[in-house]
Enzyme design. Structure first.
Site, PDB file in Angstrom:
ATOM      1  N   CYS A 108     -20.128   1.687  -1.828  1.00 50.93           N
ATOM      2  CA  CYS A 108     -20.223   0.920  -3.076  1.00 50.93           C
ATOM      3  C   CYS A 108     -21.458   1.222  -3.913  1.00 50.93           C
ATOM      4  O   CYS A 108     -21.338   1.520  -5.103  1.00 50.93           O
ATOM      5  CB  CYS A 108     -20.177  -0.570  -2.766  1.00 50.93           C
ATOM      6  SG  CYS A 108     -18.745  -0.999  -1.804  1.00 50.93           S
TER       7      CYS A 108
ATOM      8  N   GLY B  98     -26.635   3.201   1.773  1.00 51.17           N
ATOM      9  CA  GLY B  98     -25.483   4.088   1.867  1.00 51.17           C
ATOM     10  C   GLY B  98     -24.242   3.247   1.644  1.00 51.17           C
ATOM     11  O   GLY B  98     -24.323   2.157   1.086  1.00 51.17           O
TER      12      GLY B  98
ATOM     13  N   LYS C 148      -0.460   3.292   7.343  1.00 54.11           N
ATOM     14  CA  LYS C 148      -1.285   2.081   7.389  1.00 54.11           C
ATOM     15  C   LYS C 148      -0.393   0.833   7.424  1.00 54.11           C
ATOM     16  O   LYS C 148      -0.621  -0.085   8.215  1.00 54.11           O
ATOM     17  CB  LYS C 148      -2.190   2.052   6.148  1.00 54.11           C
ATOM     18  CG  LYS C 148      -3.337   1.079   6.258  1.00 54.11           C
ATOM     19  CD  LYS C 148      -4.074   0.922   4.957  1.00 54.11           C
ATOM     20  CE  LYS C 148      -5.072   2.018   4.691  1.00 54.11           C
ATOM     21  NZ  LYS C 148      -5.791   1.808   3.428  1.00 54.11           N
TER      22      LYS C 148
ATOM     23  N   ASP D  10       0.866  -1.180   0.000  1.00 48.52           N
ATOM     24  CA  ASP D  10       0.000   0.000   0.000  1.00 48.52           C
ATOM     25  C   ASP D  10       0.905   1.233   0.000  1.00 48.52           C
ATOM     26  O   ASP D  10       2.003   1.205   0.567  1.00 48.52           O
ATOM     27  CB  ASP D  10      -0.909   0.001   1.240  1.00 48.52           C
ATOM     28  CG  ASP D  10      -2.123   0.903   1.061  1.00 48.52           C
ATOM     29  OD1 ASP D  10      -3.226   0.377   0.870  1.00 48.52           O
ATOM     30  OD2 ASP D  10      -1.958   2.149   1.071  1.00 48.52           O
TER      31      ASP D  10
HETATM   32  C1  UGA Z   1     -22.436  -4.016  -1.180  1.00 50.59           C
HETATM   33  C2  UGA Z   1     -22.888  -5.357  -1.788  1.00 50.59           C
HETATM   34  O1  UGA Z   1     -23.913  -5.934  -0.979  1.00 50.59           O
HETATM   35  C3  UGA Z   1     -21.704  -6.322  -1.906  1.00 50.59           C
HETATM   36  O2  UGA Z   1     -22.116  -7.524  -2.555  1.00 50.59           O
HETATM   37  C4  UGA Z   1     -20.589  -5.642  -2.727  1.00 50.59           C
HETATM   38  O3  UGA Z   1     -19.442  -6.475  -2.807  1.00 50.59           O
HETATM   39  C5  UGA Z   1     -20.191  -4.339  -2.058  1.00 50.59           C
HETATM   40  O4  UGA Z   1     -21.372  -3.490  -1.972  1.00 50.59           O
HETATM   41  C6  UGA Z   1     -19.122  -3.706  -2.912  1.00 50.59           C
HETATM   42  O5  UGA Z   1     -19.373  -3.413  -4.082  1.00 50.59           O
HETATM   43  O6  UGA Z   1     -17.979  -3.582  -2.448  1.00 50.59           O
HETATM   44  P1  UGA Z   1     -21.918  -3.131   1.309  1.00 50.59           P
HETATM   45  O7  UGA Z   1     -22.056  -1.779   0.701  1.00 50.59           O
HETATM   46  O8  UGA Z   1     -20.718  -3.438   2.136  1.00 50.59           O
HETATM   47  O9  UGA Z   1     -21.980  -4.265   0.146  1.00 50.59           O
HETATM   48  O10 UGA Z   1     -23.158  -3.406   2.278  1.00 50.59           O
HETATM   49  P2  UGA Z   1     -24.673  -3.921   2.087  1.00 50.59           P
HETATM   50  O11 UGA Z   1     -24.951  -4.926   3.125  1.00 50.59           O
HETATM   51  O12 UGA Z   1     -24.954  -4.291   0.694  1.00 50.59           O
HETATM   52  O13 UGA Z   1     -25.525  -2.610   2.475  1.00 50.59           O
HETATM   53  C7  UGA Z   1     -25.543  -1.460   1.641  1.00 50.59           C
HETATM   54  C8  UGA Z   1     -26.591  -0.492   2.151  1.00 50.59           C
HETATM   55  O14 UGA Z   1     -27.909  -0.953   1.860  1.00 50.59           O
HETATM   56  C9  UGA Z   1     -26.565  -0.240   3.660  1.00 50.59           C
HETATM   57  O15 UGA Z   1     -26.741   1.136   3.895  1.00 50.59           O
HETATM   58  C10 UGA Z   1     -27.745  -1.031   4.180  1.00 50.59           C
HETATM   59  O16 UGA Z   1     -28.274  -0.496   5.375  1.00 50.59           O
HETATM   60  C11 UGA Z   1     -28.721  -0.892   3.023  1.00 50.59           C
HETATM   61  N1  UGA Z   1     -29.726  -1.972   2.928  1.00 50.59           N
HETATM   62  C12 UGA Z   1     -29.344  -3.245   2.688  1.00 50.59           C
HETATM   63  C13 UGA Z   1     -31.084  -1.658   3.048  1.00 50.59           C
HETATM   64  O17 UGA Z   1     -31.468  -0.483   3.244  1.00 50.59           O
HETATM   65  N2  UGA Z   1     -32.009  -2.666   2.924  1.00 50.59           N
HETATM   66  C14 UGA Z   1     -31.650  -3.946   2.689  1.00 50.59           C
HETATM   67  O18 UGA Z   1     -32.557  -4.804   2.568  1.00 50.59           O
HETATM   68  C15 UGA Z   1     -30.291  -4.253   2.574  1.00 50.59           C
END
Ligand code: UGA
Length: 433
Positions: free
Chosen positions: A258, A255, A41, A36
């Site tokens: 990603c 949020g 870090k 990195d």
């Molecule tokens: C997301 C994807 O789920 C992963 O598969 C992907 O690898 C990742 O992005 C990425 O591209 O790196 P992440 O952002 O870590 O993962 O978290 P999530 O669990 O997907 O949640 C994303 C947001 O959606 C959170 O704010 C969560 O509160 C919200 N969410 C999730 C909802 O509002 N409702 C739901 O039913 C699920």
């Protein structure tokens, strides 16, 4: 492959994906060389102790595999040790909403000519990136292997993937075979495809998940109008295997680092070739409005918010992480302050990041302290400890026991029995009328 024969793996970029990738490959028995550019870090990782990110299970994994894990700022060391180089640098959005590929390009520029190494792209890049990289550097062996892990459950997601997508174009198949062999012990379904399709699978998957969330959030608004319960509706929908139950939790919207970035990158990717991706445009808009609707729910009971004390429970974009990127709390705090409210809040792990982003918010050491004297509370992040609070005692502490449960996390009946005016999202009697 026996453990002693496991090939060394290079990891470039030790952010969320890079550090989890490094730790998990070490756990699988590979010597891992991770680089990195951030000296602090790397020093922190070499010193042991706390990690730069909060991710359940990762500290234990890194500690248990210390002797196989090497962190450095010198890419030369990594090139010397490993043939497979997993590129995990970030690709944040640019001002135009396209993905910023400058860090990926900097990595490619450092790779020596001669085809001895294979670049395995884990960073999320627009479809077509691999083709452009190979056009500019024809002797580079290039494999696309997008990552699907979620923050908060990243180690489990990495170790037990639903699927592993491996994209390779003619000339890079041998490297793709090596990548397949590395992932084989994890047992997920392996999909071999071309590079452009692999890149697109990643963007389309995130866009589809974001669409599911915006869809259920719009259904939630209609549920409030007709007196239905969105939780029941989602449960009934999810039993249809064509729909599936995941990502149908109504709330404040998505949020994190990603979804916003990838959905916008997909929209721009389409727009760059002249196509207006209408559905995605609406998905983004619904998500933005969803957070703002909370202000209407508060005003319904409090009227004008000027001078009102509002407690935010949770700052992180989701539980089990300290990540504040694109967190709903940022929009909510700004809107509430804009309405003249006083905002105080608490998060079990994200305060150190939240402080830098929310200078006008008062920080409390506990949920109880944040709720003291508050005119209303908004549950922003569904941290388990918020379910375990003594809500009866909290009602006495608050100046006015009004709660907007932004994640439908608490039991409405129990909250009402404890003396609260309870508002959820799309739950019966949570309407703003
Ligand atoms: C997301 C994807 O789920 C992963 O598969 C992907 O690898 C990742 O992005 C990425 O591209 O790196 P992440 O952002 O870590 O993962 O978290 P999530 O669990 O997907 O949640 C994303 C947001 O959606 C959170 O704010 C969560 O509160 C919200 N969410 C999730 C909802 O509002 N409702 C739901 O039913 C699920």
């Amino acid at each position: 492959m026996s453990e002693s024969e496991k090939p060394a793996i290079g990891v470039i970029g030790v952010g969320w994906v890079g550090l989890v990738t490094a730790g998990c490959f070490a756990e699988l028995g590979h010597p891992v060389w991770a680089v990195d550019i951030d000296e602090r870090k790397v020093a922190m990782l070499n010193a042991g102790g706390s990690l730069p990110i909060h991710e359940p299970g990762l500290p234990e994994l890194v500690e248990a595999n210390r002797e196989r894990l090497h962190f450095t700022t010198e890419i030369g060391e990594v090139l010397e040790q490993a043939r497979l180089l997993f590129c995990c640098v970030d690709t944040p959005p640019t001002y135009s909403g396209d993905a910023d590929l400058s860090r990926v390009q900097a990595v490619v520029a450092q790779l020596p000519a001669g085809g001895e190494h294979a670049l395995v792209m884990k960073s999320t890049v627009p479809s077509g990136t691999g083709r452009t990289i190979r056009r500019d550097k024809p002797d580079l062996t290039y494999v696309s292997c997008p990552e699907f892990l979620k923050e908060g459950t990243a180690v489990v997601d990495f170790m037990r993937p639903d699927r592993v997508v491996i994209g390779a174009d003619p000339g890079s198949e041998d490297a793709a075979d090596l990548v397949e062999a590395v992932y084989e012990p994890l047992g997920g379904q392996i999909l071999r495809t071309d590079v452009a399709s692999a890149e697109m699978i990643k963007l389309a998957s995130n866009a589809f998940l974001a669409t599911k969330i915006s869809f259920i959030n719009e259904i939630a608004v209609v549920c409030e109008e007709v007196g239905a319960d969105v939780g029941e509706v989602a449960r009934g929908m999810g039993l249809d295997e064509r729909i599936a139950p995941g990502f149908l939790r109504a709330g404040l919207g998505w949020g994190g680092s990603c979804f916003g970035k990838d959905v916008s990158a997909l929209k721009k990717l389409a727009a760059n070739s002249g196509y207006h991706f209408q559905l995605i445009t609406s998905v983004i808009e619904v998500n933005e409005l969803q957070k703002r609707r909370v202000v209407g729910k508060l005003s319904k009971h409090l009227g004008n918010l000027v001078g009102k004390q509002i407690a935010l429970l949770g700052f992180a974009f989701k539980p089990h992480t300290d990540d504040m990127r694109d967190a709903s709390s940022l929009v909510l705090a700004a809107r509430l302050l804009g309405e003249g409210a006083r905002v105080r809040g608490y998060d079990p792990v994200a305060e150190h990041r939240a402080r830098k982003l929310l200078p006008s918010v008062e920080f409390s050491d506990s949920a109880a302290e944040a709720l003291d004297g508050a005119d209303a509370a908004v549950l922003v992040t569904e941290w388990p400890e918020f379910a375990e609070l003594d809500w009866g005692e909290m009602a006495v502490r608050m100046a006015n026991p009004l709660i907007v449960d932004g994640r439908n996390f608490l039991d409405p009946e129990r909250m009402r029995a404890a003396g609260y005016t309870y508002e959820g999202i799309g739950r019966a009697s949570s309407g703003t009328r």
